[in-house]
Scaffold this motif. Structure first.
Motif, PDB file in Angstrom:
ATOM      1  N   ILE A 102       0.741  -1.339   0.095  1.00  0.00           N
ATOM      2  CA  ILE A 102       0.061  -0.036  -0.121  1.00  0.00           C
ATOM      3  C   ILE A 102       1.068   1.264  -0.046  1.00  0.00           C
ATOM      4  O   ILE A 102       1.864   1.372   0.869  1.00  0.00           O
ATOM      5  CB  ILE A 102      -0.965   0.031   1.265  1.00  0.00           C
ATOM      6  N   ASP A 103       0.472   1.982  -1.009  1.00  0.00           N
ATOM      7  CA  ASP A 103       1.289   3.501  -0.923  1.00  0.00           C
ATOM      8  C   ASP A 103       0.119   4.509  -0.667  1.00  0.00           C
ATOM      9  O   ASP A 103      -0.933   4.530  -1.278  1.00  0.00           O
ATOM     10  CB  ASP A 103       1.895   3.731  -2.388  1.00  0.00           C
ATOM     11  N   VAL A 104       0.473   5.406   0.276  1.00  0.00           N
ATOM     12  CA  VAL A 104      -0.511   6.509   0.548  1.00  0.00           C
ATOM     13  C   VAL A 104      -0.210   7.710  -0.148  1.00  0.00           C
ATOM     14  O   VAL A 104       0.976   7.889  -0.378  1.00  0.00           O
ATOM     15  CB  VAL A 104      -0.524   6.542   2.052  1.00  0.00           C
ATOM     16  N   GLY A 105      -1.291   8.324  -0.447  1.00  0.00           N
ATOM     17  CA  GLY A 105      -0.826   9.774  -1.287  1.00  0.00           C
ATOM     18  C   GLY A 105      -1.929  10.579  -0.959  1.00  0.00           C
ATOM     19  O   GLY A 105      -2.568  10.469   0.076  1.00  0.00           O
ATOM     20  N   VAL A 106      -2.018  11.776  -1.677  1.00  0.00           N
ATOM     21  CA  VAL A 106      -2.705  13.099  -1.524  1.00  0.00           C
ATOM     22  C   VAL A 106      -3.907  13.045  -2.370  1.00  0.00           C
ATOM     23  O   VAL A 106      -5.307  13.086  -2.090  1.00  0.00           O
ATOM     24  CB  VAL A 106      -2.057  14.471  -1.471  1.00  0.00           C
ATOM     25  N   ALA A 107      -3.601  12.757  -3.832  1.00  0.00           N
ATOM     26  CA  ALA A 107      -4.551  12.747  -4.736  1.00  0.00           C
ATOM     27  C   ALA A 107      -5.531  11.669  -4.475  1.00  0.00           C
ATOM     28  O   ALA A 107      -6.957  11.742  -4.714  1.00  0.00           O
ATOM     29  CB  ALA A 107      -4.131  12.676  -6.069  1.00  0.00           C
ATOM     30  N   ASN A 108      -5.070  10.366  -4.203  1.00  0.00           N
ATOM     31  CA  ASN A 108      -5.515   9.068  -3.745  1.00  0.00           C
ATOM     32  C   ASN A 108      -5.278   8.779  -2.351  1.00  0.00           C
ATOM     33  O   ASN A 108      -4.161   8.972  -2.062  1.00  0.00           O
ATOM     34  CB  ASN A 108      -5.468   8.026  -4.565  1.00  0.00           C
ATOM     35  N   LEU A 109      -6.204   8.557  -1.523  1.00  0.00           N
ATOM     36  CA  LEU A 109      -5.949   8.040  -0.158  1.00  0.00           C
ATOM     37  C   LEU A 109      -5.044   6.840  -0.162  1.00  0.00           C
ATOM     38  O   LEU A 109      -3.922   6.890   0.555  1.00  0.00           O
ATOM     39  CB  LEU A 109      -7.205   7.830   0.469  1.00  0.00           C
ATOM     40  N   MET A 110      -5.228   5.937  -0.829  1.00  0.00           N
ATOM     41  CA  MET A 110      -4.277   4.637  -0.844  1.00  0.00           C
ATOM     42  C   MET A 110      -4.155   4.226  -2.461  1.00  0.00           C
ATOM     43  O   MET A 110      -5.379   4.155  -3.063  1.00  0.00           O
ATOM     44  CB  MET A 110      -4.942   3.494  -0.121  1.00  0.00           C
ATOM     45  N   ILE A 111      -3.040   3.698  -2.512  1.00  0.00           N
ATOM     46  CA  ILE A 111      -3.019   2.870  -4.054  1.00  0.00           C
ATOM     47  C   ILE A 111      -2.313   1.667  -3.678  1.00  0.00           C
ATOM     48  O   ILE A 111      -1.398   1.487  -2.878  1.00  0.00           O
ATOM     49  CB  ILE A 111      -2.206   3.851  -4.984  1.00  0.00           C
ATOM     50  N   THR A 112      -2.846   0.381  -4.051  1.00  0.00           N
ATOM     51  CA  THR A 112      -2.372  -0.829  -3.689  1.00  0.00           C
ATOM     52  C   THR A 112      -1.573  -1.357  -5.192  1.00  0.00           C
ATOM     53  O   THR A 112      -1.553  -0.935  -5.940  1.00  0.00           O
ATOM     54  CB  THR A 112      -3.706  -1.663  -3.345  1.00  0.00           C
ATOM     55  N   SER A 113      -0.702  -2.412  -4.888  1.00  0.00           N
ATOM     56  CA  SER A 113      -0.016  -2.987  -5.669  1.00  0.00           C
ATOM     57  C   SER A 113      -0.811  -3.787  -6.597  1.00  0.00           C
ATOM     58  O   SER A 113      -0.386  -4.054  -7.920  1.00  0.00           O
ATOM     59  CB  SER A 113       1.009  -4.178  -5.114  1.00  0.00           C
ATOM     60  N   ASP A 114      -2.169  -4.036  -6.347  1.00  0.00           N
ATOM     61  CA  ASP A 114      -2.864  -4.779  -7.418  1.00  0.00           C
ATOM     62  C   ASP A 114      -3.656  -3.729  -8.323  1.00  0.00           C
ATOM     63  O   ASP A 114      -4.350  -4.028  -9.265  1.00  0.00           O
ATOM     64  CB  ASP A 114      -4.141  -5.363  -6.548  1.00  0.00           C
ATOM     65  N   GLY A 115      -3.158  -2.486  -8.080  1.00  0.00           N
ATOM     66  CA  GLY A 115      -3.612  -1.428  -9.093  1.00  0.00           C
ATOM     67  C   GLY A 115      -5.080  -0.735  -8.685  1.00  0.00           C
ATOM     68  O   GLY A 115      -5.570   0.045  -9.309  1.00  0.00           O
ATOM     69  N   ILE A 116      -5.477  -0.998  -7.612  1.00  0.00           N
ATOM     70  CA  ILE A 116      -6.617  -0.367  -7.078  1.00  0.00           C
ATOM     71  C   ILE A 116      -6.265   1.006  -6.280  1.00  0.00           C
ATOM     72  O   ILE A 116      -5.465   0.932  -5.569  1.00  0.00           O
ATOM     73  CB  ILE A 116      -7.304  -1.409  -5.889  1.00  0.00           C
ATOM     74  N   LYS A 117      -7.074   1.755  -6.399  1.00  0.00           N
ATOM     75  CA  LYS A 117      -6.912   3.389  -6.171  1.00  0.00           C
ATOM     76  C   LYS A 117      -8.150   3.653  -5.399  1.00  0.00           C
ATOM     77  O   LYS A 117      -9.312   3.711  -5.825  1.00  0.00           O
ATOM     78  CB  LYS A 117      -6.689   4.196  -7.268  1.00  0.00           C
TER      79      LYS A 117
END
Length: 381
Positions: A182-197
């Motif tokens: 899981i990568d956290v961000g500002v534009a999207n809260l979370m981005i997963t390694s499966d490509g789900i945002k």
């Protein structure tokens, strides 16, 4: 057995509200007395009095101030414990010196232990508490298990809550054999390694107009009230008014607190739904250890970063993974956005406006956030 806290809304009668408010005052008085004692001992060259020593001093305070005998006895013991923990944080973690408590603080609370069945559920709608008797309560789920303690809390909006800590059994979730980064961000809260945002929802902006409407009135009414108070002091009125005496100011203050509470509740509900979904679907979860304090120095993004509640997201994942038998790993985020997740080539630092980049080594086009999540999945804690 697992400790689990269940937050319930309680509806005390007018007489019960007086007893709760009085107990807030007793606990606040004992805290201030013990803290003052510790400061005076330090100034005179004395040593620190530990939790057990402060418990003995509470008995002396009850003899000196008889009104403390009306307090719930275990709630005063929690005061000495909390003060001891505050000093331990000061000594070991340098978290800051404990401060005196004020009756004007909008949020008040006290905690009492379950002893000899003094705290129990009468039925699905009534709860028995020490010194208060039976109170009507409402909760999303019924407390199940052995009750350990209860925290009575008054919110800034004037609502009373009882947080019940129970020792209960939680069944582990079924194994799925899946892992995720899981990568956290500002534009999207979370981005997963499966490509789900998971998109960012700005709950603060949804209610910003209504909140700003009452914030303007709060500032104006406070200014008017302070003028009236100053005029009373100028005329040497025997009992000059206080801010609490101005009903229009109090109403505006409560409305601002109401919108802040609603924003916080909406954000917490969103995070709870996401974290429960992740824990149900994956056995191993890896998330980056992002230092929000450093990122908050960017004043153009600080409000958006604060809205994300990354720390709260991580805390929810920690205790839910522990409850349901899943694994959570905290990964160092260094170079996760720079390395190619396919060949490992380091393309150097990218500015925030670059959302996609092509690896010059293998030619793969990467989405910046998904690539970072895939690197987090491959990384070791």
């Amino acid at each position: 057995m697992t400790l689990k806290a269940i937050k319930t809304r309680i509806y005390p009668t007018a007489q019960q509200q007086e007893k709760i408010t009085a107990n807030f005052g007793y606990c606040r008085f004992v805290w201030n007395q013990l803290l003052d004692m510790q400061k005076q001992r330090h100034a005179n060259g004395g040593s620190y009095v530990n939790e057990f020593g402060m418990n003995y001093l509470i008995k002396c305070l009850k003899q000196e101030y008889p009104f403390l005998k009306a307090a719930e006895s275990t709630s005063l013991l929690h005061v000495s414990r909390d003060l001891h923990h505050a000093y331990q944080k000061l000594f070991k973690e340098h978290q800051g010196f404990p401060r005196f408590k004020s009756r004007k603080f909008p949020k008040q609370s006290y905690q009492c232990n379950a002893v000899n069945h003094n705290i129990k559920l009468v039925d699905q709608h009534y709860l028995k508490l020490p010194k208060l008797g039976c109170l009507r309560f409402k909760a999303g789920r019924q407390p199940v298990g052995q009750i350990k303690n209860v925290t009575i809390r008054l919110s800034a909006t004037g609502k009373f809550y009882a947080i019940i800590l129970v020792d209960t059994d939680i069944e582990p979730l079924k194994r799925t054999g899946k892992a995720i980064g899981i990568d956290v961000g500002v534009a999207n809260l979370m981005i997963t390694s499966d490509g789900i945002k998971y998109p960012t929802i700005r709950f603060d902006k949804r209610l910003s107009k209504k909140k700003h409407y009452w914030e303007k009135r709060l500032a104006r009414r406070r200014r008017q009230a302070e003028k009236e108070i100053a005029w009373d002091k100028h005329n040497q009125v025997p009992e000059p008014r206080e801010l609490a005496d101005f009903k229009n100011y109090q109403k505006a203050k409560q409305m601002v607190a109401k919108y802040h509470e609603k924003i916080a509740n909406q954000r917490d509900n969103y995070l709870h739904n996401i974290t429960k979904e992740l824990v149900e679907q994956y056995d191993v979860i890896k998330i980056e250890d992002l230092k929000a304090k450093n990122l908050m120095k960017n004043h153009k993004l600080s409000k958006a970063i604060a809205n994300q509640s990354w720390r709260e997201l991580r805390l929810m994942l920690e205790y839910k993974c522990a409850w349901y038998g899943k694994q959570l790993f905290i990964v160092n985020p260094r170079k996760t956005s720079q390395l190619c997740s396919v060949c490992g080539y380091d393309d150097g630092k990218h500015t925030l406006d670059i959302r996609q980049w092509t690896c010059p080594n293998c030619g793969i086009n990467h989405d910046r956030d998904i690539n970072a999540a895939m690197n987090i999945l491959k990384a070791t804690a």
